[in-house]
Each structure stands twice: as structure tokens, then as C-alpha cells.
Design a protein around this motif. Sequence first.
Motif, short mmCIF file in Angstrom:
data_model
loop_
_atom_site.label_atom_id
_atom_site.label_comp_id
_atom_site.label_asym_id
_atom_site.label_seq_id
_atom_site.Cartn_x
_atom_site.Cartn_y
_atom_site.Cartn_z
N ALA A 159 40.23 -39.24 -106.01
CA ALA A 159 39.13 -38.56 -105.32
C ALA A 159 38.72 -39.30 -104.05
O ALA A 159 38.48 -38.69 -103.01
CB ALA A 159 37.93 -38.43 -106.26
N ILE A 160 38.66 -40.64 -104.13
CA ILE A 160 38.26 -41.44 -102.96
C ILE A 160 39.28 -41.27 -101.83
O ILE A 160 38.91 -41.06 -100.67
CB ILE A 160 38.09 -42.92 -103.35
N ASN A 161 40.56 -41.38 -102.15
CA ASN A 161 41.59 -41.23 -101.12
C ASN A 161 41.59 -39.82 -100.55
O ASN A 161 41.78 -39.63 -99.34
CB ASN A 161 42.96 -41.57 -101.70
N LEU A 162 41.36 -38.83 -101.38
CA LEU A 162 41.31 -37.45 -100.91
C LEU A 162 40.16 -37.26 -99.93
O LEU A 162 40.31 -36.61 -98.89
CB LEU A 162 41.16 -36.51 -102.10
N TRP A 163 39.00 -37.85 -100.25
CA TRP A 163 37.84 -37.71 -99.37
C TRP A 163 38.12 -38.29 -97.99
O TRP A 163 37.76 -37.70 -96.97
CB TRP A 163 36.62 -38.39 -99.99
N PHE A 164 38.76 -39.44 -97.95
CA PHE A 164 39.00 -40.11 -96.67
C PHE A 164 40.29 -39.65 -95.98
O PHE A 164 40.68 -40.20 -94.95
CB PHE A 164 39.04 -41.63 -96.86
N GLY A 165 40.94 -38.64 -96.53
CA GLY A 165 42.12 -38.08 -95.89
C GLY A 165 43.37 -38.92 -96.04
O GLY A 165 44.32 -38.75 -95.27
#
Length: 298
Positions: A262-268
Motif C-alpha cells: 500500500a505504501i509503495n502504491l501510494w508513492f507511485g
Amino acid sequence: MTGDDSSSTSSSGASGPRTATLRDRLPDTRRGAETLLDRVVRENRFTIAVLFPAVGALTLVGSAEGWLPEPLAFNPWFVLFGVVVMRSPLVVGVLPLLDRRAVGWIGLLIAYTYLIELVGVRTGWPYGTFEYTVSLGPMLGGVPLALPVFFIPLVMNAYLLCLLLLGSRAATWWIRLLAVIAAVVTMDVVLDPGAVALGFWTFGGGAFYGVPISNYAGWVLSATVAVVALDRAFDTAALRDRLAGCEFMLDDMVSFVILWGAINLWFGNVVPAVVALSFGVGLVRADRFDARLFTPWR
């Protein structure tokens, strides 16, 4: 007078059984304690493996984006509490296999964790030059005292996942070693870009989402040391048997997929997010990441 004595006796008699009943509920053997902990984790799988990492991802992103005020933003004790809770299925799963030999080798692995991190902070070897930019609790020589809480479960989860997926092939040492090295490095492909995006630590730049390639060479070394230590700490066959009968033993990996995916997805960070998803697929294949885990009322 008699009535008072009777009341007193009745009250005393009532409290006695209640106290005894409460005492009887507490385990008085190691096996009893292990059984109790198994039940507590099993009955709270959804909260531990799904809810905690989801809330963790939200609060960490909120801290990085400035949505949370002090002292909530990147509160180290809040972070550590969440990490410890998410680690609990792994700890409880391994607990029945802990003996003096296992404790000794894990102790050596913890010592290595501190040593290699201290060398890395001061010299840039083997991970590349980096520094912590967010407090992760008390520090010693520029290294968080809670470092083993982050490091040991990462390599242990990779080790267990490989034992589970390799099956009988895990009995061959070099296959086990190569598989665990690949798993650990791939997990760090997810972890480090997400941590850098959050601002937990910085390498001062790098080719892979702010992470230098040398970092992954460093993890090859650490994964090798971890396999050597874990091979000597535990009986491989006993670990596989425990894995087969303990459905929550890899729930910390489920938390890893949810939190860092989720964190990596948020930051692209597209590649790390896809890699996190691939771990989810592996857990599905191993029957560890299924609909039952997402059904809190079961």
C-alpha cells in the motif's frame, strides 16, 4: 452476630472459588502457555494481519504527507507497538521450537544485525551510505536498539516461505540458500523504496527508487549469514512440520504485503508494489493468504 459471621463466611466462600477459577485459567506449563498463545493469535488473525498493517500504512503515509500532528506523526512507540503486534504470529509460531541452541544462534544473528548496521552507518559498507532520518526509538551509535525487531523477522519469514514453497527440495542446502537469498533481496526490493519514500532513512539517492544497487548486494551477504544461523538454530524438518500445522505462522508476511504494498502504491513505486503483490500470490499458493483471513467474524 451470627448473621454477620454467616455473611462473612458466605462472602469469603464466594470469593475463594472465583480466585481459584481465575488461577486455573492461567497455564502453568510451557505447553499450556504455547497453546494459549496459539489460540489468542488464531482468534485475532484478521486484526493482527489485516487491520494493523492497514492502519499502519494509513498512519505512516499520513505522517509523511503531514496529515498527522505531533506527537502522532511518526511516533516511534506507536510504530514499534504496531510492528511487535504484526510480528506476534511469527513469534508464537516459532515458540514451540525454541531451545537453548535456537536461542544461542538467534542471539548471534541479533549481534550480527547490530554489527553490520553499525558498520553500514559509519562506513557505507555493505548497503551503501545511508542514515536514519526518522526516529525508530532509542538509538545506540546511530543504530536503533529495536533493529532486530525489523531485521530478524524479515529473514525468518523469507526462510519459512522458502521451506513451505520448496517442499522436499528445501532439504538440499544450496537450493535452500539460493532461494532464501532471492526471497530476502526481493523483500527488500519492496521494503527499502517504501521506507525511503516515507523518509525513514535515506541513501542520498540511488538508481532504484532512491536506493543504490549496492544495497541489494549487502542483503545477499546478510541473507547468507541468516541462512547459516537459522539452519543451525532449528531442525528443518521440525520447522516444516510446524508450518504445516500452524496456519498463521506466516501472517507477518501477509502484513508485509498489505503494509508495504500500500505504501509503495501510494508513492507511485510501481515495481515494488507489483513485487509485493507477487508475494501475495505466493502466499495464496501456499494457502496462507485466503478469504478466511479476511473474515473477522470467523
